[in-house]
Every structure is written in structure tokens, then in C-alpha cells.
Scaffold this active site. Structure first.
Site, PDB file in Angstrom:
ATOM      1  N   HIS A  77      34.374 -30.864  69.921  1.00  0.00           N
ATOM      2  CA  HIS A  77      33.662 -30.179  68.836  1.00  0.00           C
ATOM      3  C   HIS A  77      34.336 -29.847  67.498  1.00  0.00           C
ATOM      4  O   HIS A  77      35.577 -29.586  67.474  1.00  0.00           O
ATOM      5  CB  HIS A  77      33.214 -28.741  69.586  1.00  0.00           C
ATOM      6  N   GLU A  79      36.955 -27.093  66.122  1.00  0.00           N
ATOM      7  CA  GLU A  79      37.973 -26.590  67.011  1.00  0.00           C
ATOM      8  C   GLU A  79      39.244 -27.517  66.766  1.00  0.00           C
ATOM      9  O   GLU A  79      39.669 -28.355  67.468  1.00  0.00           O
ATOM     10  CB  GLU A  79      37.633 -26.904  68.772  1.00  0.00           C
ATOM     11  N   ARG A 135      29.734 -27.792  64.548  1.00  0.00           N
ATOM     12  CA  ARG A 135      30.286 -27.846  65.786  1.00  0.00           C
ATOM     13  C   ARG A 135      29.736 -29.388  66.467  1.00  0.00           C
ATOM     14  O   ARG A 135      30.438 -29.880  67.136  1.00  0.00           O
ATOM     15  CB  ARG A 135      29.505 -26.701  67.069  1.00  0.00           C
ATOM     16  N   HIS A 141      39.876 -28.519  74.419  1.00  0.00           N
ATOM     17  CA  HIS A 141      38.838 -27.727  73.514  1.00  0.00           C
ATOM     18  C   HIS A 141      39.600 -26.548  72.972  1.00  0.00           C
ATOM     19  O   HIS A 141      40.895 -26.416  73.293  1.00  0.00           O
ATOM     20  CB  HIS A 141      37.659 -27.259  74.242  1.00  0.00           C
ATOM     21  N   GLU A 182      40.983 -25.097  77.395  1.00  0.00           N
ATOM     22  CA  GLU A 182      40.528 -24.424  75.987  1.00  0.00           C
ATOM     23  C   GLU A 182      41.754 -23.791  75.607  1.00  0.00           C
ATOM     24  O   GLU A 182      42.361 -22.749  76.266  1.00  0.00           O
ATOM     25  CB  GLU A 182      39.349 -23.358  76.588  1.00  0.00           C
TER      26      GLU A 182
END
Length: 417
Positions: free
Chosen positions: A176, A179, A234, A304, A378
Site C-alpha cells: 500500500h 505505508e 493507497r 504493512h 502491521e
């Protein structure tokens, strides 16, 4: 209340979120208490442009879930009034998005050239992939696994000592575009590999016995766009047939429960699944490479941000994977390793039940291809900065993440299948 909603909606059609300046834009965090409050958020999203940071889409919002979303400057006052009036518990996470954007680059001097403790644009990263391979020919080689929609080469680094019949771990970053901490980690990982080989026993063993494929940025076109046009972009940058909206969510574009849950069929949605599985050149290149190397790739790690999670399959179904016990214990131990450095707390578990169901993700797809050790990280933080993590946090974020990645890699090495 509905009068207020209608009022907000009336002026919002022209107010697009793609403004170059994010001055006065706010990021709200709300925790809807019940279905009625979830419905209020749905209504809000239906009449104005709301950029959902966490979860990725309003359709995933459930009662008692933490929801972070961004609204335009001219709408933030009305949104705040609406939340107050309807009794929805909220806080303003970021009061002025432009100020937060500017604050990412906390070092005032922008050194030209590559730096591991700064965010690097794509041209700088591309040049770095060539340099790191040229400077470490016995440990790093570079290849091109495909090209993006806009024609940029997708560089893959292979890191490891040459040897016979070596198994491999695949790591990718930058799915994405917004990020930014994610590509920073892939660069950091390669740096640590070449700098500590021969000095750190764990690194040396790992590189002697395994190869690491590192794809520093998957969604290169989108990443470039975040530097040139819209920091909050994104998706990919492909043109969608019969739509004025660009891009597909590359992490909804894999053939794993494709477009069934937590993904959208609308080309304008942030979670658009694409016209078909692997419709995006970037996801197809990645999938083709893994398919061609299935006999050697034993782990798949995709990086991510944000929310400090370590997830494993499945996200497209609540059914637990057959390796649930093993994957859960690895995630638990890796999270402990990560926390050992700066006490950063990670939540771990299967994607669907740990955060929300989402179909078409690369980790589920890799697992279903037979890559047993498949994990999604994440990274920091939990929302204070969200996608705008300051550069001062690059080093600590990468250091702690590396501990978890090394733990997983070492585990894989000791449990080759």
C-alpha cells in the site's frame, strides 16, 4: 441529526480528497458502541468522502471497533458536531494533517542520496538496489521480476551466500503506497544482513543456509504518486475500464477467496479487488515469481502498517488454517522477541478474527500455495501518527521488527519441510 448529515452531504460532492495540501484535514478515532452508531458512520461515508485508515473500509466497521478516518478541512467541524450530537465516542488523533505530514521529515536537512533512517523516494531506492548488489556481490544479487503498470522495473534482491539446494524466505514491502515505514524496513533488513554477516552468528547462519528474496516496493507506481501528487494514495495506478477512478488494492487482488469479503467491486473504493485475480501487473509478477519458486520458498513475510499486529491466515475466512497451533505459537514468540527491545506491544492471530475479514490477500494466497510459514506484519504505530510515522521512529521500528523476522527465519530453518 439527519438534517446535519444532509447539510454535510450537500457541499461535499466537489470537495475531493485529492487536494495537494492537507491543511486543516483531521483524523478522527471513533469507537461505535452499537449498530446504530455503526449506521451513523455508514451514512457519513455515503454522503461525503471519508478516507478510512483503520479498518480499510466503512463496510468493515463493527460495534466496539476502533475506527480511524480522515476528513477534509471544510467538513471536519460538521463531522465533529455530528459525532457529538449522536453521542458517538470520538477523539481527534491528528488535528492538522499537513502539519503531521511536514513533521514526518523531522530532520531538517534532507541529505541527497540514500539513508536508512529517512524515507527515500523511489528513484533513490532503485539506485540503492543497484549499489547494495554491486558493493556486496558475494551476498546480494539484483534481478527484475516484472514491470509495473506505468512501466517501472520491479527490482528483487536475493540475499544470501551462494550454496546448493538452499531454501528461501520471501519478504515484500510497500503493497500500500502510503505505508512508507514498510519499504524502509525492507531496506533496513538488507543493510543489516550485509553489515552483520560474519559478525552476528544468527545472521551468518541464516545467510549461509537460506536465501532471502526481498522486494523493497511492490506498488512502485502508487509509492511514486505519494511523493509527487497525493501522500495518502493507497492503491496501484492502473486505469479502470469504464471508470474515472484509478487503481486496485493490490492486497485484495490475489486468488484467495477473491472479492468475497472485505473487498469492494467498485473501482472507486480503496479496497477495490480489481477486474480479476492478478489483474494488476505488480501482483501477477509477484505471484508468478513465487509460483516458479514454490519448491524452495518456505516462508512468506509481507510488511504493512499500521497497528502493531502479527497476522497469519486466514483473512478471507474465519476457518482456522490446518497449521494454526504452530503458526500461533511462532507469532506469539516472535511478538515477544519484538517487544524485548522497546516494549512495543503487538497483537497476533489469524487475520479475520484478529482484525477483520478481507479476501484476496497475498499471505492467504501464499499459504494456499503451500508456503506454510506465511505472516503479515502491521508495523508501528497504533494511530498517533498512523501512516505518517516520523523518521525518528524508522530506526527503532526496524530494529524491533528485525528481531521478530530473525526469530521466524531461524524457526523456519530448524523446521524445513
Amino acid at each position: 441529526m439527519w438534517a446535519l448529515l444532509v447539510l454535510i452531504g450537500a457541499a461535499s460532492v466537489s470537495a475531493h480528497l485529492q487536494d495537494l495540501s492537507f491543511d486543516g484535514q483531521k483524523v478522527f478515532r471513533v469507537i461505535p458502541r452499537n449498530d446504530e452508531q455503526v449506521e451513523i458512520l455508514n451514512s457519513l461515508a455515503s454522503i461525503m468522502q471519508v478516507d478510512f485508515w483503520q479498518p480499510d473500509s466503512v463496510t468493515l466497521v463493527r460495534p466496539k471497533m476502533q475506527v480511524d478516518f480522515r476528513v477534509g478541512a471544510e467538513k471536519s467541524f460538521e463531522v465533529e458536531e455530528l459525532l457529538k450530537e449522536s453521542g458517538v465516542e470520538y477523539q481527534v488523533l491528528i488535528d492538522n494533517l499537513q502539519a503531521a505530514l511536514d513533521a514526518q521529515f523531522d530532520s531538517k536537512s534532507r541529505a541527497t542520496g540514500h539513508s536508512y533512517e529517512k524515507y527515500n523516494d523511489w528513484n533513490t531506492i532503485a539506485a540503492w538496489t543497484a549499489d547494495i548488489a554491486a558493493q556486496n556481490p558475494d551476498l546480494v544479487s539484483r534481478s527484475v521480476i516484472g514491470e509495473t503498470y506505468e512501466g517501472r522495473p520491479m527490482y528483487l534482491l536475493k540475499v544470501g551466500k551462494s550454496g546448493q539446494n538452499k531454501k528461501a524466505i520471501f519478504i515484500d514491502c510497500g503493497f500500500h503506497a502510503r505505508e512508507w515505514i514498510s519499504p524502509a524496513f525492507c531496506q533496513w533488513f538488507v543493510k543489516e544482513a550485509v553489515e552483520t554477516y560474519g559478525k552476528d552468528t544468527v545472521t551468518t547462519t541464516l545467510l549461509d543456509k537460506l536465501d532471502f528474496y526481498v522486494l523493497p516496493v511492490v506498488n512502485i507506481d502508487g509509492y511514486v504518486y505519494t511523493w509527487t501528487n497525493n501522500r495518502m494514495w493507497r492503491k496501484t495506478r492502473s486505469k479502470n475500464a469504464n471508470s474515472l477512478c484509478y487503481g486496485t488494492d493490490p492486497n485484495r487482488n490475489f486468488n484467495a477467496g477473491w472479492c468475497t469479503t472485505g473487498a469492494s467491486k467498485s473501482p472507486c473504493a480503496e479496497t477495490y479487488c480489481g477486474s480479476a485475480p492478478e489483474s494488476e501487473k505488480e501482483t501477477k509478477a509477484l505471484a508468478d515469481f513465487i509460483r516458479a519458486h514454490l519448491s524452495t520458498i518456505k516462508a512468506y513475510l509481507t510488511i504493512h502498517s499500521y497497528s502493531q499486529l502479527l497476522l497469519f491466515p486466514y483473512s478471507y475466512t474465519y476457518t482456522l488454517p490446518s497449521d494454526y497451533q504452530e503458526l500461533n505459537s511462532i507469532a506469539s514468540a516472535a511478538s515477544k522477541q519484538l517487544a524485548s527491545l522497546y516494549n512495543t506491544k503487538y497483537t497476533y492471530g489469524p487475520g479475520a478474527e484478529t482484525i477483520y475479514p478481507a479476501a484476496g490477500g497475498s499471505d492467504d494466497w501464499a499459504y494456499d500455495q503451500g508456503v506454510k510459514y506465511s505472516f503479515t506484519f502491521e508495523l508501528r504505530d497504533t494511530g498517533r501518527y498512523g501512516f505518517l510515522l516520523p523518521e525518528s521512529q524508522i530506526k527503532p521500528t526496524c530494529e524491533e521488527t528485525l528481531l521478530a523476522v530473525k526469530y521466524i527465519a531461524n524457526y523456519v530453518l530448524e523446521h524445513l519441510y
